[in-house]
Every structure is written in C-alpha cells, then in structure tokens.
Design an enzyme around this catalytic site. Structure first.
Site, mmCIF file in Angstrom:
data_model
loop_
_atom_site.group_PDB
_atom_site.id
_atom_site.type_symbol
_atom_site.label_atom_id
_atom_site.label_comp_id
_atom_site.label_asym_id
_atom_site.label_seq_id
_atom_site.Cartn_x
_atom_site.Cartn_y
_atom_site.Cartn_z
ATOM 1 N N GLU A 177 1.044 -1.242 -0.156
ATOM 2 C CA GLU A 177 -0.110 -0.076 0.000
ATOM 3 C C GLU A 177 0.909 1.127 0.059
ATOM 4 O O GLU A 177 0.762 2.086 0.878
ATOM 5 C CB GLU A 177 -0.940 0.074 1.254
ATOM 6 C CG GLU A 177 -2.018 -1.259 1.116
ATOM 7 C CD GLU A 177 -2.921 -1.107 1.992
ATOM 8 O OE1 GLU A 177 -3.126 -0.110 2.901
ATOM 9 O OE2 GLU A 177 -4.095 -1.788 1.900
ATOM 10 N N GLU A 308 -5.040 -8.806 -0.570
ATOM 11 C CA GLU A 308 -5.938 -8.435 0.301
ATOM 12 C C GLU A 308 -7.206 -8.288 0.140
ATOM 13 O O GLU A 308 -7.500 -7.623 -0.825
ATOM 14 C CB GLU A 308 -5.306 -7.038 1.132
ATOM 15 C CG GLU A 308 -4.120 -7.223 2.086
ATOM 16 C CD GLU A 308 -3.808 -5.993 2.882
ATOM 17 O OE1 GLU A 308 -4.623 -5.440 3.192
ATOM 18 O OE2 GLU A 308 -2.606 -5.664 2.956
#
Length: 512
Positions: A177, A308
C-alpha cells in the site's frame, strides 16, 4: 416469497484457464492476535505446539490445502526489519507495533518461525518486504539469507542461526500500500522505486522469484497503468521487462458506509444486500485492471494479484479496536463464495488472492482463545467446500434463465452466482443463492461428458447473522444436500438442486 427458478448450461467438455491454487491464499500480519495468540503460543505454552506453533491451528489449515501464506504484513511489513527477528530469542530486541495497537512485541516469531510454519502447513511462503522504512540492501539481503546456499555473508548468518539449507521462497512483495501506510507515494514515484528494489532481488540457487509490485486500492487504474509503464509500453507485442512479475491490488467489502463501520453480527436486510453489492463489484474492478494490463501486456505474462480481500467491520465490543477482531457470520461466508466465483472467471489474469486474514483478524478462518479454544468460522467452510477448484480447469457456465435481480438502492444484485471446474475425472460446481428469503430451484444441463454420480453439500442457517462460537461451534456448518440427477435431452444429464435462501452449495460430479 415464492421460490424462484434458474437454468444453467455447463459444457463439461470445454475447458478454460486453469484456476490457480494460489487464488485460495492466506494472509497473516503482525496485527492483534493473528500471530501472537493465533499461530504462535510459544514453546512453553500448555496448548499443544511444535516449536511454539499452535498445532490445532496448523491442523485446521492443512485440511484446506492452504497454498500460500503472506507475511509479515500488510502495513506492518513497511515497519519490520527482518534482522530483529533472527538469532537467539533472548537476544532479539523488543519492538513497538505502533501501527496496530501500540503494543510491544518480543520478536520471538520471525523468519525461521514463519518458515517452520509454512513447512508445517505445506504452504509456499509469500514474504512482503519493507520499502517504506527499509532499504534496497535490507530486502536484497533477506532474499539472500532465505534462499542462497554456499558461503555468502547471509548464508553464513543463516547457518549460524541454525539452518544449513536454504529455503524455497518464490513470492516476494515489494512493499505494501505505497499509496497509503507504505509511504503515501505517488504512483510514478513508487513505480520507479519498485523497479529499483526488484532489480536487486536476485534469484539464488534455483529459487526463482515472483516479484509482486504493491498495487492499487480498489479501482485506481492509474496506479496499475503506472506500474505497467515501468515494464512495457502501450500496444507493445514484445515480452514485458522482467523487473516484477505481478502487480497487486486490495479490495475490502462492507455495507456501504466504509471500512470498519457496522456490526459484524447485527445488521439489517438492507445492510446485508449492500454488502453483497460491494462484494460483487470486485468483478468490475478486476476487469478494469485487466483491461489496463492487456493494453501493455496482451500476452498476459504479468499477473494480477489481490493480496488483501475480505470484509471489514467494527471490532467486537470489549476488544482492542486496533486488533481488528471481528466475528464471522454466514454473510461473510457468502462474500467469500461470491468472490471465488468472480476469481474463477478472471483466472486468465488473476494469479493469486489472499484473504485478510487467517486467524483472529478481520474475515478469519479461525478464532482462538488463550485457553486453547478454537472455532472454525463459516468462511473456513467455504474454503473447505471449494478446495477442489485449486489448479482445476475452469468450465464455462451459461446462465440461460436466472432469478430476477434484487433492487438495492440504485443498484441491482443478481442473487444467483455459479462457477465450475474440472480435475481428475470430476467436476466441482459452486452455487451461491444470495437471496435472503427465496428458495431457488436450479436446473443444470450437463453437456459434453457422461456424468455417473453427483454429491452435494450446503452451507446455510436460519438467518445470515448466524455465526459459530465456542458454545455453538457448528451453528453454521456444511450438511449433505439431496439433488436429483437424471437423463436429459440429446444424451446430456440434468441435475436439479433446491438452494435455500442465503446459502452456499457445492456439487461434485463423477465423469465417466
């Protein structure tokens, strides 16, 4: 409401892309009680363990044929320095996990413990390296430490720490991220940085790395395009540069109010349907990323990874809100079954997916307590019922008659989802009836191969809020389902199944 009907044609003799087993991957972050208290109890624990690893958790996950495990994060990856977690445990420094609860960790679960866990599970390790606060050298040396034989500096260090032979570690994440907790970077900045990191992550002694660049949040297609520009050009027909082999994206489902909103167990019919609409929208998101990647990589040599995914609700009352411990209901299980149908549909580009997370965090497979209790969640059962799809060839399903769409605000939700695959003389068909209060009678026209037998299992409960606890561990558990298999037209077979409301069903067919 009156029951609905549906009819689907399944061409058993026509196969499509292989459904990679790695679409059934898992994720374990140093977050809450996922590692400490979940996987790791320590060698001195009265809970049965092997080298500190909790054996009932290992046994339950082995039953799923878990293909890979991502570690140590997540956001934690970009704060983790691997050298703090190797060597004698008494010498490892305590660290502060400021991301998840501001708690102190003793680093007793580190690289060797993770690799021992993967060996017990029979899973391939997916190591996520530190880009946010680490260095290129640090990650390069971690690869060398894990995978190089001989007399190199890191190989000598590994041997000094008790492991003579290197491990096979195929999957490496280049940060996490980067648009957020991994550094709040712009896409172009990260693309340059990922290229530099990947250049120094070397293959050692036959261990071929599958380098995964940290990708987009949801449908940020510009981020994916920036990464693809780093390895190819628009409309190129040549092979992309082998800097990294995949790009990732993350996608969470919720009831429309945002991540970490709403109770996991107390929700209205509207919130249930809004959750299903959000879950179904991952189809559009994957299609968008795939279209961008196709423009730069029409031969689909670069993989797409959703490392994810899952539901994200408010933490259970009375627990640390930063530990992200939530219950897991039949609603969560249906989010998983719907996701898998969509993952199967995109198997030509989507190479890996990792549910967040495996134990005690978010949409977990397993919930544990410190007294040795263990609960298998409804989502666990979806993975178990679906494991026959791993490395199977996808089979086309044509839904020629379907139930009416459910109106959810300005959106419509198709209440029936189906996917199928074949392997080893069998076919597995997965069917999700997302309707809250409607039975659906499904006729499957099975064409192209002779079918000799059929067996079905169903996962449902009296309400979608139902969940498993230590007092009621089988409140949501699979049960046998009677189906009818009979001759159809033109030598085909016809299977009839009645799908209960809010249910997940699998049908296994034997082929002649």
């Amino acid at each position: 409401m009156p029951p609905s009907t549906a009819r689907a044609v399944i061409d058993l003799d026509v196969t499509g892309p292989t459904i990679s087993k790695h679409l059934y991957g898992h994720f374990a972050e140093h977050l809450g009680r996922c590692i400490y208290g979940g996987f790791w109890v320590g060698e001195d624990s009265p809970i049965p363990n092997e080298g500190g690893l909790r054996l009932d958790v290992v046994e339950a996950l082995r039953a799923l044929d878990i293909p890979n495990l991502r570690w140590p994060g997540g956001c934690f990856a970009d704060a983790y320095h691997w050298r703090d977690g190797v060597g004698p445990k008494q010498d490892r420094p305590v660290m502060v996990n400021s991301l998840w609860g501001d708690v102190e960790e003793n680093n007793h679960f580190g690289t060797h413990e993770f690799m021992a866990l993967c060996e017990l599970l029979g899973a391939e390790p997916y190591v996520n390296g530190n880009v946010g606060s680490g260095t290129v050298q640090e990650m390069s040396e971690w690869v060398e430490y894990l995978t190089r034989d001989g007399d190199s500096p890191m190989a000598r260090l590994r041997k000094a720490n008790g492991r003579d032979q290197p491990w096979k570690v195929p999957f490496w994440g280049i940060g996490n991220e980067a648009w957020g907790c991994g550094g709040h970077m712009r896409a172009d900045t990260y693309a340059d940085l990922a290229s530099r990191y990947a250049t120094f992550l070397h293959n050692h002694d036959g261990n071929e790395l599958y380098r995964i660049a940290a990708g987009a949040a949801d449908d940020d297609l510009a981020w994916t395009e920036a990464l693809m520009k780093a390895v190819s050009c628009l409309g190129c027909t040549s092979r992309p540069r082998g800097i990294f082999q995949a790009v990732s994206f993350h996608y969470y489902s919720f009831a429309g109010d945002g991540i970490s909103k709403g109770s996991a167990t107390e929700f209205t019919d509207e919130q249930y349907y809004r959750t299903m609409v959000k879950a179904a929208d991952i189809d559009r998101v994957i299609a968008g990323h795939s279209a961008v990647m196709d423009a730069y990589d029409p031969q689909r040599r670069v993989g797409l990874v959703c490392d994810e995914w899952g539901t994200w609700w408010e933490a259970e009352p009375g627990t640390n809100p930063r530990f992200l411990y939530q219950q897991n209901t039949l609603r969560d299980a249906l989010v998983a079954s719907l996701h898998f149908d969509i993952f199967h549909k995109h198997a030509a580009r989507l190479r890996m997916a990792n549910i967040a997370q495996t134990v005690n965090v978010l949409q977990a497979m397993i919930l544990t307590d410190d007294d040795g209790g263990l609960v298998l969640t409804p989502t666990y059962h979806v993975f178990a019922m679906n494991k026959g799809h791993q490395d199977a060839a996808s089979v086309p399903v044509h839904l020629v008659e379907k139930p009416a769409a459910v109106t959810v605000g300005d959106d419509g939700l198709d209440p029936l989802s189906i996917s199928a695959s074949t392997k080893d003389g069998k076919v597995l068909v997965s069917l999700s009836n997302l309707a809250l209060d409607t039975d659906t009678t499904v006729r499957l026209d099975l064409r192209g191969r002779a079918v000799t037998a059929a067996r079905a299992r169903i996962l449902t409960a009296d309400e979608p809020q139902r969940h498993n606890t230590s007092a009621a561990p089988d409140a949501v558990a699979p049960a046998d389902l009677a189906v009818t298999l009979r001759p159809g037209a033109l030598g085909a077979a016809e299977l009839v199944a009645v799908l209960a409301p809010h249910s997940f069903t699998t049908v296994e067919l034997d082929l002649a």
